[in-house]
Motif scaffolding. Structure first.
Motif, PDB file in Angstrom:
ATOM      1  N   GLY A   1       0.810  -1.220   0.000  1.00 13.85           N
ATOM      2  CA  GLY A   1       0.000   0.000   0.000  1.00 13.85           C
ATOM      3  C   GLY A   1       0.840   1.266   0.000  1.00 13.85           C
ATOM      4  N   HIS A   2       2.062   1.180   0.515  1.00 17.40           N
ATOM      5  CA  HIS A   2       2.900   2.378   0.608  1.00 17.40           C
ATOM      6  C   HIS A   2       4.038   2.363  -0.402  1.00 17.40           C
ATOM      7  N   THR A   3       3.979   1.468  -1.399  1.00 17.32           N
ATOM      8  CA  THR A   3       4.918   1.576  -2.512  1.00 17.32           C
ATOM      9  C   THR A   3       4.411   2.737  -3.369  1.00 17.32           C
TER      10      THR A   3
ATOM     11  N   LEU B   1      -1.950  12.496  -1.385  1.00 17.33           N
ATOM     12  CA  LEU B   1      -1.515  12.356   0.007  1.00 17.33           C
ATOM     13  C   LEU B   1      -2.073  11.054   0.594  1.00 17.33           C
ATOM     14  N   CYS B   2      -1.171  10.286   1.211  1.00 16.48           N
ATOM     15  CA  CYS B   2      -1.557   8.999   1.805  1.00 16.48           C
ATOM     16  C   CYS B   2      -1.813   9.185   3.296  1.00 16.48           C
ATOM     17  N   GLN B   3      -2.542   8.266   3.908  1.00 13.56           N
ATOM     18  CA  GLN B   3      -2.799   8.385   5.352  1.00 13.56           C
ATOM     19  C   GLN B   3      -1.521   8.192   6.171  1.00 13.56           C
ATOM     20  N   CYS B   4      -0.437   7.688   5.558  1.00  9.05           N
ATOM     21  CA  CYS B   4       0.835   7.536   6.277  1.00  9.05           C
ATOM     22  C   CYS B   4       1.588   8.856   6.365  1.00  9.05           C
ATOM     23  N   GLY B   5       1.144   9.866   5.604  1.00  6.15           N
ATOM     24  CA  GLY B   5       1.809  11.166   5.629  1.00  6.15           C
ATOM     25  C   GLY B   5       2.659  11.409   4.388  1.00  6.15           C
TER      26      GLY B   5
ATOM     27  N   GLY C   1       1.814   9.833  -2.982  1.00  8.06           N
ATOM     28  CA  GLY C   1       1.953   8.959  -4.146  1.00  8.06           C
ATOM     29  C   GLY C   1       1.906   7.475  -3.845  1.00  8.06           C
ATOM     30  N   CYS C   2       1.503   7.089  -2.613  1.00  6.14           N
ATOM     31  CA  CYS C   2       1.425   5.664  -2.256  1.00  6.14           C
ATOM     32  C   CYS C   2       0.261   5.012  -3.013  1.00  6.14           C
ATOM     33  N   LEU C   3       0.412   3.707  -3.299  1.00  8.37           N
ATOM     34  CA  LEU C   3      -0.645   2.970  -3.999  1.00  8.37           C
ATOM     35  C   LEU C   3      -1.991   3.111  -3.304  1.00  8.37           C
TER      36      LEU C   3
HETATM   37 ZN   LIG Z   1       1.486   5.690   2.383  1.00  9.51          ZN
END
Ligand SMILES: [Zn+2]
Length: 422
Positions: free
Chosen positions: A263-265, A273-277, A280-282
């Motif tokens: 998910g974070h590749t 923006l991803c929930q990880c901060g 561009g994450c999948l």
């Molecule tokens: Zn992410």
């Protein structure tokens, strides 16, 4: 062309056995005593002659090892007839003593927590489930929610707390299984928390912690399609995009227990923006919140995104199915990004099978022909057999059962080690 396979949601019953049918080798090999035990548990019931043949040991060794396991109370003899016909000469076989130990498996998640209590043969004795809300919470609250699940399981099963030998917990986030630390989770307000220490202290038993995708992969390895497979991947889509990988019959976690964060590749430099901060994450293009974000933009005022995410997504799916172009485009675009992720998985690991799972698989856009075709097109297939893709119908108890397998395998290794020491 990839053939579409839908797996049944039925998991094997203990009578068929549970656990991987192929065992590790080399440095991953169990002690011979544990191999005998695991063989019996995996097959449900086994004769000594089958153990001798399967493990390539002498009949004398099989007799000694099974005698030890019987004396210690982990295996027992039974006299039965051939299972298939119920006729023929009675045959003495071996099976796991179910009440030798019990474990709890829990999935902590957005919206709903689920839990099972299982015996030593892997049979579920009780299950429990509670709504959990969708906000980040302090550690003390997560502990209390877990306590409620445990209390319910104990009450329903009538099993004494002292008979529970370990607890396995799967939750979303970046989790170091080896240290039991949660680096980051969408369920917790805090970061880098030693959850294992806090939980072990509260419940007075060993706790095994892992990310939820690994739990689901273990469930496939112990109870599902992956039991007889040496290399396969599981990809989940729901509040995030998760992945689990079995390499050479073993769950692969990476050097720091943080591998397989599909998910974070990154699929886009400086992208959404991803929930990880990070950007561009999948999963910023595929997960629930990505779909809701797209819906808010594309459908604007005509679409209420303030409700519970489940309801918002159900409405979005209904609209797409009834031919609303903008709604349909949202799912198809997310499906395209999923193909990209799947193609990368095939390119990197060459698995025999990818099992798609998770709640979002209820939305057939994610395993449409288009997704599988795009995945094929993006993958170099010269001289390579296409990777099979299967879809597993969503059933929340499966995750908790995977967590129970994590606890069971740890308890088994500990008990058999203690036997050896004695
Ligand atoms: Zn992410």
């Amino acid at each position: 062309m990839n053939e579409k396979i839908i797996l049944s949601r039925a998991l094997t019953t203990p009578r068929d056995g549970c656990g991987p049918l192929l065992q590790g080798s080399g440095e991953n090999a169990f002690s011979l005593r544990q191999q005998v035990f695991e063989y019996v548990r995996a097959h449900g019931q086994a004769a000594r002659a089958d153990i001798t043949t399967a493990l390539g040991i002498s009949p004398g060794s099989a007799t000694t090892l099974t005698a030890d396991l019987i004396t210690s109370g982990f295996l027992r003899e039974f006299e039965g007839r051939a299972r298939e016909t119920g006729r023929g000469r009675p045959k003495v076989g071996l099976e796991v003593v179910p009440n030798a130990a019990y474990v709890i498996g829990i999935k902590l998640a957005f919206n709903r927590h689920t839990a099972v209590l299982a015996d030593f043969a892997g049979k579920v004795i009780a299950d429990a489930s509670f709504p959990s809300g969708d906000t980040r919470r302090p550690m003390a609250q997560l502990l209390q929610e877990t306590q409620n699940l445990v209390d319910r399981l104990l009450k329903e099963s009538g099993i004494s707390p002292s008979d529970i030998k370990a607890m396995g917990i799967g939750m979303p986030g970046i989790i170091d299984h080896s240290t039991g630390t949660v680096a980051w989770s969408s369920l917790l307000e805090v970061r880098n928390e030693d959850l294992t220490a806090a939980f072990s202290e509260r419940f007075g038993m060993p706790l095994l912690l892992d990310n939820d995708a690994n739990m689901l992969t273990l469930a496939e390895l112990w109870f599902g399609e992956g039991r007889a497979m040496s290399d396969f991947a599981v990809v989940t889509v729901e509040s995030g995009v998760g992945m689990g990988l079995v390499l050479r019959n073993q769950l692969y976690r990476g050097a720091h227990g943080m591998g397989l964060e599909l998910g974070h590749t990154k699929v886009q430099l400086d992208g959404a923006l991803c929930q990880c901060g990070q950007r561009g994450c999948l999963e910023a293009y595929v997960a629930d919140y990505a779909l809701i974000r797209e819906a808010a933009t594309a459908l604007g005022h005509s679409f209420d995104t303030s409700k519970n995410p489940e309801d918002v997504l159900a409405t979005l799916f209904e609209r797409a199915k009834s031919g609303h172009t903008a709604a349909e485009t949202i799912f198809r675009r997310a499906g395209k990004y999923l193909s990209l992720g799947l193609s990368n998985v095939v390119q990197l690991f060459d698995p025999e099978l990818i099992i798609l799972s998770g709640e979002r698989m209820q939305n057939d856009y994610f395993y449409a022909e288009e997704v599988l075709d795009t995945m094929e097109k993006l993958t170099l297939n010269e001289g390579r057999q296409s990777c099979r893709v299967a879809v597993n119908a969503w059933d929340d108890l499966v995750w908790a059962r995977g967590a129970s397998a994590l606890a069971l395998s740890s308890v088994t290794a500990t008990l058999i080690d203690e036997m050896r020491a004695a």
